[in-house]
Design an enzyme around this catalytic site. Sequence first.
Site, PDB file in Angstrom:
ATOM      1  N   GLY A  33       0.866  -1.199  -0.070  1.00 27.24           N
ATOM      2  CA  GLY A  33       0.082  -0.291  -0.272  1.00 27.24           C
ATOM      3  C   GLY A  33       1.075   1.066   0.005  1.00 27.24           C
ATOM      4  O   GLY A  33       2.660   0.958   0.297  1.00 27.24           O
ATOM      5  N   GLY A  86       0.364  -1.438   6.568  1.00 34.19           N
ATOM      6  CA  GLY A  86      -0.921  -0.324   6.591  1.00 34.19           C
ATOM      7  C   GLY A  86      -1.598  -1.174   6.907  1.00 34.19           C
ATOM      8  O   GLY A  86      -1.905  -2.377   7.391  1.00 34.19           O
ATOM      9  N   ASP A  88      -6.543  -0.273   6.038  1.00 31.87           N
ATOM     10  CA  ASP A  88      -7.507   0.314   5.738  1.00 31.87           C
ATOM     11  C   ASP A  88      -8.660   0.800   7.202  1.00 31.87           C
ATOM     12  O   ASP A  88      -9.150   2.046   6.789  1.00 31.87           O
ATOM     13  CB  ASP A  88      -8.755  -0.087   4.534  1.00 31.87           C
ATOM     14  CG  ASP A  88      -7.427  -1.420   3.398  1.00 31.87           C
ATOM     15  OD1 ASP A  88      -7.375  -0.167   2.900  1.00 31.87           O
ATOM     16  OD2 ASP A  88      -7.496  -1.833   3.129  1.00 31.87           O
ATOM     17  N   LYS A  98      -8.468  -5.205   6.476  1.00 26.63           N
ATOM     18  CA  LYS A  98      -6.773  -4.961   5.171  1.00 26.63           C
ATOM     19  C   LYS A  98      -7.531  -5.113   3.847  1.00 26.63           C
ATOM     20  O   LYS A  98      -8.727  -5.897   3.942  1.00 26.63           O
ATOM     21  CB  LYS A  98      -5.464  -5.693   6.044  1.00 26.63           C
ATOM     22  CG  LYS A  98      -4.856  -4.790   6.677  1.00 26.63           C
ATOM     23  CD  LYS A  98      -3.519  -5.419   7.713  1.00 26.63           C
ATOM     24  CE  LYS A  98      -2.944  -6.208   7.241  1.00 26.63           C
ATOM     25  NZ  LYS A  98      -2.097  -4.859   5.551  1.00 26.63           N
ATOM     26  N   GLU A 107      -0.760 -10.848   3.026  1.00 19.47           N
ATOM     27  CA  GLU A 107      -0.348 -10.445   5.015  1.00 19.47           C
ATOM     28  C   GLU A 107      -0.497 -10.841   5.734  1.00 19.47           C
ATOM     29  O   GLU A 107      -0.073 -10.734   6.715  1.00 19.47           O
ATOM     30  CB  GLU A 107      -1.073  -8.613   4.263  1.00 19.47           C
ATOM     31  CG  GLU A 107      -0.067  -7.990   3.085  1.00 19.47           C
ATOM     32  CD  GLU A 107      -1.527  -6.654   2.917  1.00 19.47           C
ATOM     33  OE1 GLU A 107      -2.852  -7.281   3.302  1.00 19.47           O
ATOM     34  OE2 GLU A 107      -1.378  -5.956   3.088  1.00 19.47           O
TER      35      GLU A 107
HETATM   36  O1  DER Z   1      -3.793  -3.407   1.496  1.00 21.84           O
HETATM   37  C1  DER Z   1      -4.638  -3.568   2.771  1.00 21.84           C
HETATM   38  O2  DER Z   1      -3.995  -3.968   3.774  1.00 21.84           O
HETATM   39  C2  DER Z   1      -2.927  -1.919   2.878  1.00 21.84           C
HETATM   40  O3  DER Z   1      -2.831  -2.717   3.977  1.00 21.84           O
HETATM   41  C3  DER Z   1      -4.111  -0.904   2.675  1.00 21.84           C
HETATM   42  O4  DER Z   1      -4.892  -0.873   3.807  1.00 21.84           O
HETATM   43  C4  DER Z   1      -3.300   0.465   3.135  1.00 21.84           C
HETATM   44  O5  DER Z   1      -3.019   1.139   2.062  1.00 21.84           O
HETATM   45  P1  DER Z   1      -2.410   2.235   2.237  1.00 21.84           P
HETATM   46  O6  DER Z   1      -1.434   2.901   2.936  1.00 21.84           O
HETATM   47  O7  DER Z   1      -2.516   3.059   0.541  1.00 21.84           O
HETATM   48  O8  DER Z   1      -3.891   3.184   3.217  1.00 21.84           O
END
Ligand code: DER
Length: 223
Positions: A33, A86, A88, A98, A107
């Site tokens: 991400g 990261g 969501d 996520k 992940e």
């Molecule tokens: O797809 C995922 O799980 C990523 O970690 C996403 O949720 C986070 O993306 P971002 O850092 O672009 O907001």
Amino acid sequence: SPQDRLKLAVAQAAIDYIKPKLEPDTIVGIGTGSTAAFFIDLLAPLKGLFDGTVASSEASAEQLKGHGISVYDLNAVDNVAVYVDGADETNAQLELIKGGGAALTREKIITAVADEFVCIADESKWVDTLGAFPLPVEVIPMARAHVARELVKLGGDPVYRDGVVTDNGNHILDVHGLHIHNPKSLERAINGIVGVVTNGLFADRPADVLLLGTENGVKTFTA
Ligand code: DER
């Protein structure tokens, strides 16, 4: 953008957090991400301090290799000291949604292996109750309609993420309309549906540390 500034701040905070832990044989797990992308760029100058990485997507693997950082197959390593990724959405228990980036299966696999899971997120991800962000569910393509019908029974409104095939060759349903008051039980219920590969609830194994970028600096939460 202001959000990018917060993402950069939490990525830097993650570098500061892991740097003292790095040893010559350390393997670092890398997520997927835009926030993880900031982290990868900041990790590059430290590549002489650790052995290499495992990555949760081909996209992150390519970015790492572009910096000359070793990327291993997960089967080639017997320990991942820390996984940085990261999310969501996160609640106060560091239970996450996520999968916005379609990398949720790899992940979740790396979080199962990693000694420590450090989540990096800007404050827009912090919610009281998970579910405003549609919950990603990775499914075996032939089972997509069956899984969708079962998700409706669980109170969701599944939408096929048309045109997306995951690194594992599967499809994704994004489940709208959920108000998730018991993330662990919903995670287990969805995993019980035949044809589901992974769902984006990271509650059975939540983050160990959350670095949250806010307008008042980076706040650290522990599970
Ligand atoms: O797809 C995922 O799980 C990523 O970690 C996403 O949720 C986070 O993306 P971002 O850092 O672009 O907001």
